[in-house]
Design a protein around this motif. Structure first.
Motif, short mmCIF file in Angstrom:
data_model
loop_
_atom_site.label_atom_id
_atom_site.label_comp_id
_atom_site.label_asym_id
_atom_site.label_seq_id
_atom_site.Cartn_x
_atom_site.Cartn_y
_atom_site.Cartn_z
N ASP A 244 11.72 -11.35 -10.95
CA ASP A 244 10.34 -11.83 -10.88
C ASP A 244 10.23 -13.31 -11.24
OD1 ASP A 244 9.49 -9.32 -10.13
OD2 ASP A 244 9.02 -8.69 -12.18
N LEU A 245 11.25 -13.85 -11.87
CA LEU A 245 11.20 -15.25 -12.27
C LEU A 245 11.43 -16.19 -11.08
CD1 LEU A 245 13.39 -15.02 -15.51
CD2 LEU A 245 10.90 -15.19 -15.40
N LEU A 246 11.97 -15.69 -9.98
CA LEU A 246 12.32 -16.54 -8.85
C LEU A 246 11.17 -16.68 -7.86
CD1 LEU A 246 16.02 -15.46 -8.51
CD2 LEU A 246 15.23 -17.76 -8.96
N HIS A 247 9.98 -16.84 -8.39
CA HIS A 247 8.77 -17.08 -7.61
C HIS A 247 8.04 -18.27 -8.23
CE1 HIS A 247 8.58 -13.07 -5.46
NE2 HIS A 247 9.45 -12.82 -6.41
N ARG A 248 7.59 -19.18 -7.37
CA ARG A 248 6.78 -20.30 -7.85
C ARG A 248 5.83 -20.70 -6.73
NH1 ARG A 248 10.17 -25.28 -8.93
NH2 ARG A 248 10.86 -24.17 -10.80
N THR B 270 15.75 -12.18 -4.06
CA THR B 270 16.66 -11.69 -5.09
C THR B 270 16.99 -10.23 -4.82
OG1 THR B 270 15.52 -13.16 -6.63
CG2 THR B 270 17.03 -11.55 -7.58
N ASP C 22 15.30 -17.37 -17.71
CA ASP C 22 14.16 -18.05 -17.12
C ASP C 22 14.50 -19.49 -16.76
OD1 ASP C 22 14.48 -18.53 -19.84
OD2 ASP C 22 12.35 -18.96 -20.15
N GLU C 23 15.33 -20.15 -17.57
CA GLU C 23 15.73 -21.52 -17.26
C GLU C 23 16.67 -21.56 -16.06
OE1 GLU C 23 17.28 -23.51 -20.65
OE2 GLU C 23 15.48 -23.19 -21.89
N LYS D 197 18.77 -17.35 -21.75
CA LYS D 197 17.73 -18.12 -21.06
C LYS D 197 17.75 -17.93 -19.54
CE LYS D 197 17.77 -21.57 -24.73
NZ LYS D 197 17.97 -22.99 -25.09
N ALA E 279 16.65 -19.36 -13.60
CA ALA E 279 15.79 -19.11 -12.45
C ALA E 279 15.05 -20.38 -12.03
CB ALA E 279 14.80 -17.99 -12.76
N ALA E 280 14.55 -21.13 -13.01
CA ALA E 280 13.85 -22.37 -12.69
C ALA E 280 14.78 -23.38 -12.03
CB ALA E 280 13.24 -22.96 -13.96
N VAL F 204 14.27 -9.68 -14.11
CA VAL F 204 14.58 -11.10 -14.04
C VAL F 204 14.22 -11.66 -12.67
CG1 VAL F 204 16.45 -12.80 -14.17
CG2 VAL F 204 16.38 -10.89 -15.77
#
Length: 490
Positions: A281-285, A292, A251-252, A249, A254-255, A279
């Protein structure tokens, strides 16, 4: 009308009010807060392509080419006032007017970080110019973009103390070494912080610094560890390492990292997801981005640059002081009748005396140093300072600065030597009269600024006496040029 180029790759502007893509590049950058000037056209193509792959957004990009009109200095002034730009990147091969660059950069850098790459390596003048101006110098394009990625998305750290959080011990050890090599500290954590971590984490977790969450770490463990260290007044930034093959996980995780970074916006968080292609790419919101890096050494180096920049920005700006006992008219009259070449020793002593520097012998004990000036064809007068003997000859422990020097420049120049602990009394005795030494450096700076006929000067030896006793210049050599120095183009 202003002219960009010729022999350039064009101009890009992504701001909504004036979108423009006047370039040969097939890859256009995403909108963002970074602006860049490049003196190489082909390099510009690679830059735009690489920036897009990094998802680093640009407000503008200019390939200046031969810069017959618009120069890097002009662009710095433009981006200084541009509300869409918060970070400026420079690829600089040559300087038109280094003094104008220094003045402009000193004005811009306290508000907007300037990151530059220059192809030279052993060039003391360029290092000095950037150091005095607050410009972050990088040694490669990769490093340039590593630093830009951090400064575009995270604040510079308020200090140099870093917490390392990991789920694997090996990468953490490499990160600690890279932090220390980059001027950062990985300090031990206080008892209160360790207790909070032990309460929240797995019993097998190591709650020293680095904090090893073990391969069984969950997203909740990452969030708790980050929340705890970022709330600690003894920590200024965090490096988060994650080995995706060791845990599920991503993605979790990273969140969780994004949540913790959002909750502590005054301290930067950077990450390295080793072995996890895609991976990052998950550290964007939205507007929130945790930079990263493929390897933790890059994360540490970027934080080191940002911490050094923040330390420079937090130090009060220097001033070029008005010095007492300076008789500029006398100095000019002494030089007026001199032919080019070496100045007689007595006249050299009189010239120095007109700027409040006496040449005298002393038998008092103390370390010997030298102060020298050479006229660089591009940068103008460059002052060098170092201790005589092995320190300069074998250790290359010599500091350089470009005139005119401010009081801050003189202070930092002297204290930048590796031998500085011998001068300030930290080791080997009471130290030396640093105030008198700094004042002498400033007098030399004023002298070569006022008298452009001076091509070179060397004061050697200079006996450094204990605090309150001043310094003693035993010998001075001055050489006059065929023609006075002139300033360069803009």
């Amino acid at each position: 009308m202003r002219l960009v180029g010729p022999n350039c790759m064009g101009v890009v502007n992504t701001t909504p009010a004036a979108r423009l893509a006047a370039t040969f590049s097939p890859a256009l950058p995403l909108p963002g807060r970074v602006a860049m000037s490049s003196q190489s056209g082909p390099l510009g193509l690679a830059v735009l392509d690489f920036a897009r792959r990094l998802r680093l957004g640009f407000s503008g990009f200019v390939s200046v080419g031969h810069a017959v009109d618009v120069s890097t200095n002009d662009l710095l002034q433009w981006w200084e006032e541009d509300p869409e730009t918060s970070v400026v990147l420079l690829h600089v091969e040559t300087f038109g007017n280094p003094r104008r660059f220094a003045r402009t950069a000193r004005r811009v850098a306290p508000r907007k970080p300037i990151v530059a790459v220059h192809p030279g390596h052993a060039d003391a003048a360029v290092d000095s110019l950037f150091a005095q101006s607050g410009v972050i110098r990088t040694r490669s394009l990769q490093e340039l973009f590593d630093v830009a990625l951090l400064l575009a998305h995270q604040p510079p750290p308020p200090g140099n103390r870093v917490a390392v959080i990991t789920n694997a011990g090996g990468p953490a050890a490499l990160t600690v070494g890279a932090c220390e090599a980059s001027g950062l500290r990985v300090p031990g954590l206080g008892a209160r912080v360790r207790h909070a971590l032990r309460t929240a984490l797995s019993p097998r977790a190591d709650v020293t610094n680095p904090i090893d969450l073990t391969p069984m770490a969950t997203a909740a463990h990452y969030r708790q560890a980050l929340d705890t260290v970022l709330a600690d007044d003894g920590i200024d930034a965090a490096v988060v390492l994650f080995m995706p093959p060791l845990a599920d996980k991503p993605d979790e995780v990273a969140a969780a990292i994004l949540d913790a970074a959002e909750a502590a916006p005054e301290k930067p968080v950077v990450a390295s997801f080793l072995g996890g292609a895609g991976v990052a790419d998950l550290l964007h919101r939205g507007d929130l981005v945790v930079p990263t890096y493929a390897f933790p050494e890059s994360a540490a180096a970027s934080l080191g640059h940002a911490a050094a920049y923040q330390a420079w920005r937090s130090t009060p700006a220097g001033v070029v002081p008005d010095l007492p006992e300076v008789d500029t008219d006398r100095g000019r009259s002494l030089i007026a009748g001199c032919a080019p070449g070496a100045v007689p020793p007595q006249l050299a002593a009189e010239l120095l005396d007109s700027y409040g520097i006496s040449v005298r012998d002393t038998h008092a004990p103390g370390p010997d140093a030298f102060l020298s000036v050479r006229a660089d064809p591009v940068f103008g007068p460059v002052i060098a300072f170092g201790l005589t003997g092995d320190y300069a000859d074998f250790m290359a422990d010599v500091a350089h600065r470009i005139t005119p020097l401010s009081d801050r420049d003189a202070r930092e120049m002297i204290r930048s030597l590796r031998a500085a602990p011998l001068l300030d009394g930290r080791v080997g005795g009471p130290g030396v009269d640093l105030a008198a030494l700094e004042e002498t450096v400033l007098r030399i700076s004023a002298m070569v600024e006022d008298l452009p006929e001076i091509e070179s000067m060397e004061l050697r030896p200079v006996r450094l006496l204990p605090p309150g006793d001043g310094i003693a210049v035993a010998r001075a050599t001055i050489r006059l040029a065929d023609a006075p120095r002139r300033g360069g183009p803009s």
